[in-house]
Design a protein around this motif. Structure first.
Motif, mmCIF file in Angstrom:
data_model
loop_
_atom_site.group_PDB
_atom_site.id
_atom_site.type_symbol
_atom_site.label_atom_id
_atom_site.label_comp_id
_atom_site.label_asym_id
_atom_site.label_seq_id
_atom_site.Cartn_x
_atom_site.Cartn_y
_atom_site.Cartn_z
ATOM 1 N N SER A 20 0.810 -1.145 -0.139
ATOM 2 C CA SER A 20 0.029 0.029 -0.093
ATOM 3 C C SER A 20 0.987 1.355 -0.081
ATOM 4 O O SER A 20 0.751 1.979 -0.846
ATOM 5 C CB SER A 20 -1.004 -0.123 1.333
ATOM 6 N N LEU A 56 1.547 -6.093 4.356
ATOM 7 C CA LEU A 56 1.157 -4.722 4.432
ATOM 8 C C LEU A 56 1.681 -4.178 6.001
ATOM 9 O O LEU A 56 1.829 -5.093 6.931
ATOM 10 C CB LEU A 56 -0.445 -4.855 4.544
ATOM 11 N N TRP A 63 -4.083 -0.586 5.281
ATOM 12 C CA TRP A 63 -5.018 -1.673 5.128
ATOM 13 C C TRP A 63 -6.218 -1.324 4.201
ATOM 14 O O TRP A 63 -6.618 -1.949 3.408
ATOM 15 C CB TRP A 63 -5.407 -2.386 6.238
ATOM 16 N N LEU A 89 -10.931 -10.507 6.651
ATOM 17 C CA LEU A 89 -10.242 -9.497 6.626
ATOM 18 C C LEU A 89 -10.641 -8.184 7.124
ATOM 19 O O LEU A 89 -9.859 -7.544 7.905
ATOM 20 C CB LEU A 89 -9.670 -9.113 5.016
ATOM 21 N N ILE A 93 -9.225 -6.009 10.363
ATOM 22 C CA ILE A 93 -8.913 -4.454 10.072
ATOM 23 C C ILE A 93 -9.490 -3.859 11.208
ATOM 24 O O ILE A 93 -8.935 -2.863 11.733
ATOM 25 C CB ILE A 93 -9.545 -4.030 8.808
#
Length: 118
Positions: A20, A56, A63, A89, A93
């Motif tokens: 990212s 990440l 994220w 996910l 997060i």
């Protein structure tokens, strides 16, 4: 005369790049997401699951950006993350802490005040 002590060579630290924000960090500082051979996507806490992986940062912004921009799909080479895996996910997060605001050095925020002339 005594012999000089030999220093041990530094141990190799593997580096990985966040998909990212593109920051290089040690492998242990990043979190791994893996696409398993059967097509499921999950967080790999051990870093040893077989499959295609992506790294990440442990920052909420990385994220969210990776999910929003579909960067994970690109890196993991899949068309779309399955809904049940995406829900997993999203649950992960939600456990991440909010990003800390970037602190500005105190010198940059200070303004010079003109002293009154007597």
């Amino acid at each position: 005369m005594t012999k000089a002590k030999q220093q041990k060579p530094q141990k190799h630290i593997p580096l990985r790049t966040c998909v990212s924000c593109h920051e290089n960090k040690s492998k242990r500082e990043l979190l791994r997401v893996v696409r398993t051979p059967d097509g499921h996507v999950s967080v790999d806490a051990t870093g040893k699951k077989s499959g295609r992986g992506a790294y990440l940062c442990a920052r909420l912004s990385c994220w969210k950006q990776a999910i929003k921009s579909r960067r994970l799909e690109q890196v993991l080479k899949i068309d779309a993350i399955p809904q049940e895996d995406l829900a997993g996910l999203e649950a992960f997060i939600a456990t991440l802490p909010e990003d800390l605001p970037v602190s500005v050095p105190a010198q940059a925020t200070r303004k010079k005040v003109a002293e009154p002339k007597a």
